[in-house]
Design a protein around this motif. Sequence first.
Motif, mmCIF file in Angstrom:
data_model
loop_
_atom_site.group_PDB
_atom_site.id
_atom_site.type_symbol
_atom_site.label_atom_id
_atom_site.label_comp_id
_atom_site.label_asym_id
_atom_site.label_seq_id
_atom_site.Cartn_x
_atom_site.Cartn_y
_atom_site.Cartn_z
ATOM 1 N N PHE A 58 0.832 -1.208 0.000
ATOM 2 C CA PHE A 58 0.000 0.000 0.000
ATOM 3 C C PHE A 58 0.862 1.251 0.000
ATOM 4 O O PHE A 58 0.573 2.224 -0.700
ATOM 5 N N SER A 59 1.934 1.248 0.768
ATOM 6 C CA SER A 59 2.835 2.393 0.830
ATOM 7 C C SER A 59 3.477 2.659 -0.531
ATOM 8 O O SER A 59 3.571 3.810 -0.966
ATOM 9 N N ALA A 60 3.908 1.611 -1.208
ATOM 10 C CA ALA A 60 4.526 1.771 -2.532
ATOM 11 C C ALA A 60 3.519 2.283 -3.555
ATOM 12 O O ALA A 60 3.854 3.146 -4.381
ATOM 13 N N VAL A 61 2.303 1.790 -3.506
ATOM 14 C CA VAL A 61 1.268 2.234 -4.438
ATOM 15 C C VAL A 61 0.940 3.710 -4.190
ATOM 16 O O VAL A 61 0.783 4.493 -5.134
ATOM 17 N N THR A 62 0.858 4.118 -2.942
ATOM 18 C CA THR A 62 0.588 5.517 -2.605
ATOM 19 C C THR A 62 1.702 6.433 -3.096
ATOM 20 O O THR A 62 1.439 7.495 -3.676
ATOM 21 N N LYS A 63 2.939 6.034 -2.883
ATOM 22 C CA LYS A 63 4.091 6.827 -3.336
ATOM 23 C C LYS A 63 4.083 6.975 -4.852
ATOM 24 O O LYS A 63 4.294 8.068 -5.388
ATOM 25 N N ASN A 64 3.804 5.886 -5.550
ATOM 26 C CA ASN A 64 3.759 5.899 -7.000
ATOM 27 C C ASN A 64 2.625 6.804 -7.504
ATOM 28 O O ASN A 64 2.798 7.556 -8.469
ATOM 29 N N ALA A 65 1.479 6.754 -6.864
ATOM 30 C CA ALA A 65 0.340 7.590 -7.264
ATOM 31 C C ALA A 65 0.654 9.074 -7.078
ATOM 32 O O ALA A 65 0.286 9.905 -7.912
ATOM 33 N N ARG A 66 1.332 9.407 -5.995
ATOM 34 C CA ARG A 66 1.688 10.817 -5.765
ATOM 35 C C ARG A 66 2.659 11.320 -6.825
ATOM 36 O O ARG A 66 2.535 12.440 -7.309
ATOM 37 N N ALA A 67 3.642 10.499 -7.190
ATOM 38 C CA ALA A 67 4.600 10.898 -8.223
ATOM 39 C C ALA A 67 3.898 11.073 -9.567
ATOM 40 O O ALA A 67 4.159 12.038 -10.292
ATOM 41 N N LYS A 68 2.972 10.171 -9.904
ATOM 42 C CA LYS A 68 2.248 10.289 -11.172
ATOM 43 C C LYS A 68 1.324 11.501 -11.180
ATOM 44 O O LYS A 68 1.144 12.147 -12.216
ATOM 45 N N THR A 69 0.736 11.828 -10.041
ATOM 46 C CA THR A 69 -0.090 13.027 -9.949
ATOM 47 C C THR A 69 0.744 14.273 -10.205
ATOM 48 O O THR A 69 0.328 15.180 -10.929
ATOM 49 N N CYS A 70 1.933 14.309 -9.630
ATOM 50 C CA CYS A 70 2.819 15.451 -9.829
ATOM 51 C C CYS A 70 3.210 15.576 -11.304
ATOM 52 O O CYS A 70 3.195 16.670 -11.868
ATOM 53 N N ILE A 71 3.548 14.458 -11.937
ATOM 54 C CA ILE A 71 3.913 14.482 -13.358
ATOM 55 C C ILE A 71 2.734 14.945 -14.203
ATOM 56 O O ILE A 71 2.886 15.755 -15.117
ATOM 57 N N GLY A 72 1.535 14.464 -13.894
ATOM 58 C CA GLY A 72 0.349 14.890 -14.631
ATOM 59 C C GLY A 72 0.088 16.382 -14.483
ATOM 60 O O GLY A 72 -0.262 17.062 -15.457
ATOM 61 N N ASN A 73 0.274 16.897 -13.282
ATOM 62 C CA ASN A 73 0.092 18.330 -13.063
ATOM 63 C C ASN A 73 1.168 19.142 -13.776
ATOM 64 O O ASN A 73 0.900 20.238 -14.278
ATOM 65 N N GLN A 74 2.390 18.618 -13.835
ATOM 66 C CA GLN A 74 3.440 19.299 -14.582
ATOM 67 C C GLN A 74 3.069 19.367 -16.068
ATOM 68 O O GLN A 74 3.260 20.395 -16.708
ATOM 69 N N ARG A 75 2.551 18.281 -16.593
ATOM 70 C CA ARG A 75 2.147 18.274 -18.007
ATOM 71 C C ARG A 75 1.022 19.263 -18.262
ATOM 72 O O ARG A 75 0.973 19.912 -19.312
ATOM 73 N N GLU A 76 0.102 19.373 -17.310
ATOM 74 C CA GLU A 76 -0.985 20.345 -17.448
ATOM 75 C C GLU A 76 -0.422 21.769 -17.492
ATOM 76 O O GLU A 76 -0.830 22.587 -18.316
ATOM 77 N N ILE A 77 0.520 22.057 -16.619
ATOM 78 C CA ILE A 77 1.154 23.379 -16.605
ATOM 79 C C ILE A 77 1.863 23.638 -17.919
ATOM 80 O O ILE A 77 1.709 24.696 -18.538
ATOM 81 N N ILE A 78 2.647 22.671 -18.371
ATOM 82 C CA ILE A 78 3.417 22.836 -19.606
ATOM 83 C C ILE A 78 2.500 23.078 -20.795
ATOM 84 O O ILE A 78 2.741 23.962 -21.612
ATOM 85 N N SER A 79 1.447 22.303 -20.888
ATOM 86 C CA SER A 79 0.522 22.454 -22.003
ATOM 87 C C SER A 79 -0.146 23.831 -21.990
ATOM 88 O O SER A 79 -0.162 24.538 -23.002
ATOM 89 N N SER A 80 -0.674 24.208 -20.854
ATOM 90 C CA SER A 80 -1.388 25.489 -20.760
ATOM 91 C C SER A 80 -0.459 26.682 -20.955
ATOM 92 O O SER A 80 -0.762 27.600 -21.723
ATOM 93 N N VAL A 81 0.676 26.678 -20.265
ATOM 94 C CA VAL A 81 1.603 27.810 -20.370
ATOM 95 C C VAL A 81 2.258 27.825 -21.751
ATOM 96 O O VAL A 81 2.492 28.897 -22.329
ATOM 97 N N GLY A 82 2.540 26.645 -22.319
ATOM 98 C CA GLY A 82 3.102 26.591 -23.677
ATOM 99 C C GLY A 82 2.159 27.183 -24.699
ATOM 100 O O GLY A 82 2.568 27.950 -25.584
ATOM 101 N N ASN A 83 0.868 26.832 -24.600
ATOM 102 C CA ASN A 83 -0.120 27.418 -25.511
ATOM 103 C C ASN A 83 -0.244 28.916 -25.300
ATOM 104 O O ASN A 83 -0.351 29.685 -26.262
#
Length: 160
Positions: A34-59
């Motif tokens: 459970f701890s590993a799955v939670t850590k992985n989910a947090r990292a993927k959330t951060c990456i997804g939010n970074q992509r959202e920022i990049i897409s919006s600010v890039g446009n």
Amino acid sequence: MFKFLKSKKGFTLVELMIVVVIMAILVAVAVPIFSAVTKNARAKTCIGNQREIISSVGNWLMLQSKSDIKGSFVTEGGQDAPAFGTFTDLSTDQQKEIKALFKTTPVCPDAANKIVVEIAAATDANAKATVSTKCVAVEGGAVNTEHVIPNGNNTTTTNG
């Protein structure tokens, strides 16, 4: 008299102890997973939010009439209190426009983490404009993502 003793139903102490031991083994196996799955989910959330920022600010950057925009900003506060932090070298109007790009502020899940966004658009028409992000303080190392805007062709690279 013996019929009375035989008619009692229930679990013995040994049976109850075996059940407790089995449950303890199951919990000992489940908690690290459970701890590993939670850590992985947090990292993927951060990456997804970074992509959202990049897409919006890039446009947003591609739509600007001014081609020499350079600056940075930070998103912080985690999921409980998401907020834009410090803006550097961006005008008040640019700050308002960037904030207006998002319904909610994209942040790393943990309040201790920050997403640092750097914007660089060159004055030369042939040069590339970039939007890069770095999620600071993610367990296991920072996640860097860069979005390059060369003459309208967009490419994204991620280094994790």
